[in-house]
Design a protein around this motif. Structure first.
Motif, PDB file in Angstrom:
ATOM      1  N   LEU A  38       0.834  -1.212   0.000  1.00 35.91           N
ATOM      2  CA  LEU A  38       0.000   0.000   0.000  1.00 35.91           C
ATOM      3  C   LEU A  38       0.863   1.254   0.000  1.00 35.91           C
ATOM      4  CD1 LEU A  38      -2.947  -0.870   2.441  1.00 35.91           C
ATOM      5  CD2 LEU A  38      -3.016  -0.646  -0.052  1.00 35.91           C
ATOM      6  N   MET A  39       1.936   1.229   0.766  1.00 39.05           N
ATOM      7  CA  MET A  39       2.841   2.387   0.768  1.00 39.05           C
ATOM      8  C   MET A  39       3.474   2.581  -0.604  1.00 39.05           C
ATOM      9  SD  MET A  39       4.757   2.229   4.456  1.00 39.05           S
ATOM     10  CE  MET A  39       3.893   2.629   5.977  1.00 39.05           C
ATOM     11  N   SER A  41       2.209   1.753  -3.474  1.00 38.90           N
ATOM     12  CA  SER A  41       1.222   2.200  -4.459  1.00 38.90           C
ATOM     13  C   SER A  41       1.027   3.715  -4.445  1.00 38.90           C
ATOM     14  CB  SER A  41      -0.115   1.495  -4.214  1.00 38.90           C
ATOM     15  OG  SER A  41      -0.736   1.965  -3.018  1.00 38.90           O
ATOM     16  N   LEU A  42       1.378   4.364  -3.333  1.00 35.65           N
ATOM     17  CA  LEU A  42       1.214   5.818  -3.249  1.00 35.65           C
ATOM     18  C   LEU A  42       2.067   6.552  -4.267  1.00 35.65           C
ATOM     19  CD1 LEU A  42       1.246   6.273   0.651  1.00 35.65           C
ATOM     20  CD2 LEU A  42      -0.743   6.250  -0.875  1.00 35.65           C
ATOM     21  N   LEU A  45       0.233   7.922  -7.350  1.00 32.95           N
ATOM     22  CA  LEU A  45      -0.831   8.923  -7.234  1.00 32.95           C
ATOM     23  C   LEU A  45      -0.621  10.154  -8.119  1.00 32.95           C
ATOM     24  CD1 LEU A  45      -1.785   8.865  -3.437  1.00 32.95           C
ATOM     25  CD2 LEU A  45      -3.030   7.917  -5.394  1.00 32.95           C
ATOM     26  N   GLY A 180       0.924   0.855  -9.740  1.00 34.64           N
ATOM     27  CA  GLY A 180       0.369   1.313  -8.466  1.00 34.64           C
ATOM     28  C   GLY A 180      -0.953   0.645  -8.144  1.00 34.64           C
ATOM     29  N   LEU A 184      -1.894  -1.546  -4.940  1.00 31.02           N
ATOM     30  CA  LEU A 184      -3.034  -1.170  -4.102  1.00 31.02           C
ATOM     31  C   LEU A 184      -3.959  -2.360  -3.856  1.00 31.02           C
ATOM     32  CD1 LEU A 184      -4.814   0.952  -2.684  1.00 31.02           C
ATOM     33  CD2 LEU A 184      -5.848   1.431  -4.925  1.00 31.02           C
ATOM     34  N   LEU A 216       8.308   2.064  -0.043  1.00 31.54           N
ATOM     35  CA  LEU A 216       8.675   3.084  -1.018  1.00 31.54           C
ATOM     36  C   LEU A 216       9.860   2.679  -1.878  1.00 31.54           C
ATOM     37  CD1 LEU A 216       8.263   6.265   1.213  1.00 31.54           C
ATOM     38  CD2 LEU A 216       6.639   5.315  -0.441  1.00 31.54           C
TER      39      LEU A 216
END
Length: 283
Positions: A38-39, A41-42, A45, A180, A184, A216
């Motif tokens: 999840l981190m 996938s940021l 954005l 991403g 997610l 990340l």
């Protein structure tokens, strides 16, 4: 050059994955995989906010992304906590060799030749030396002879990443930002599995910091760099560069775990890397 630089960037990040996984081995694997993905996938954005169509991809492509990102990392983290980490990491890094051997099965126009088979045998020989030479000093479940069932998910993770990388060449082209979305959905699926199957865990500040570094880095930016490299460059050159990953990863893992280089680790590393290079020298 831009493609090779992107590939080297991904490789540099992946070198840290096993060491981070060992440092976070006390965290349930579904939770670890979910939070990190999840981190990661940021990072997509900004591209998605700029182009909302970046995540409009076919369902089979999304399923392939979940298979690769979720399946590979979950099995790798399982392996790192149930087998000696250095040896499990070497077995996992059979994936470059698997890409060579499995390419004729996944991609049209390619044939498996005798040199490919020789490379496969050399690689599996290196993996066997790593397993049989393991002392199991710090791994849960390691038996006296060095064998642990954790080597099975390590081998399965290698197959998943190789097949995922090959199958991305068979689906309709997709924007790099779609990576991403893979992360997610895979992250949410992992957290759902954690909620249903694993005991709840309390994470410390250090845990969150290491999870951010993992998410990340090797579970985030590395995927985007790898996809960019494959889109811009020669996959054969990029594949050869990827053989630097097991060497760097194993060296860092041994440094972090305080283990000296012994003959079995050194020989198995040479055999696995040599097998992968040998397998790419025939078309």
């Amino acid at each position: 050059m831009p493609a090779n630089l992107s590939a080297l960037g991904a490789i540099a990040l992946w070198v840290t994955l096993a060491s981070l996984g060992v440092s976070l081995r006390h965290i349930p694997p579904f939770l670890l995989t979910g939070v990190a993905l999840l981190m990661g996938s940021l990072l997509a954005l900004p591209a998605v906010l700029k182009n909302r169509r970046a995540w409009q991809i076919p369902a089979p492509t999304l399923a392939l992304g979940i298979y690769g990102l979720f399946g590979y990392h979950f099995l790798l983290f399982i392996a790192l906590r149930h087998a000696p980490p250095v040896e499990a990491n070497l077995v996992n890094y059979l994936w470059p060799l698997f890409m060579v051997v499995l390419a004729p099965l996944f991609l049209a126009g390619l044939k498996l030749r005798a040199l490919h088979l020789a490379a496969a045998l050399l690689g599996f020989g290196g993996a066997a030396i790593a397993i049989l030479g393991a002392d199991g000093g710090t791994a849960q479940g390691a038996a006296g002879g060095g064998w642990s069932w954790g080597f099975v998910p390590a081998l399965a993770s290698a197959f998943i990443w190789a097949s995922y990388s090959l199958l991305t060449q068979r689906v309709k082209p997709f924007p790099t930002a779609a990576i991403g979305l893979f992360g997610l959905v895979s992250g949410l699926l992992s957290l759902l599995c954690h909620w249903a199957l694993e005991p709840q865990a309390v994470l410390s500040g250090r845990d969150w910091l290491l999870l951010a570094v993992m998410g990340l880095g090797p579970l985030g930016a590395a995927f985007f760099l790898w996809d960019k490299a494959l889109k811009l460059g020669d996959a054969r050159q990029i594949g050869i560069l990827s053989y630097l990953t097991p060497l760097g990863s194993t060296a860092l893992l041994m440094l972090v775990s305080g283990r000296p280089l012994n003959w079995s680790i050194g020989l198995s590393a040479v055999m696995i890397i040599g097998a992968a290079v040998l397998g790419t020298r025939v078309k």
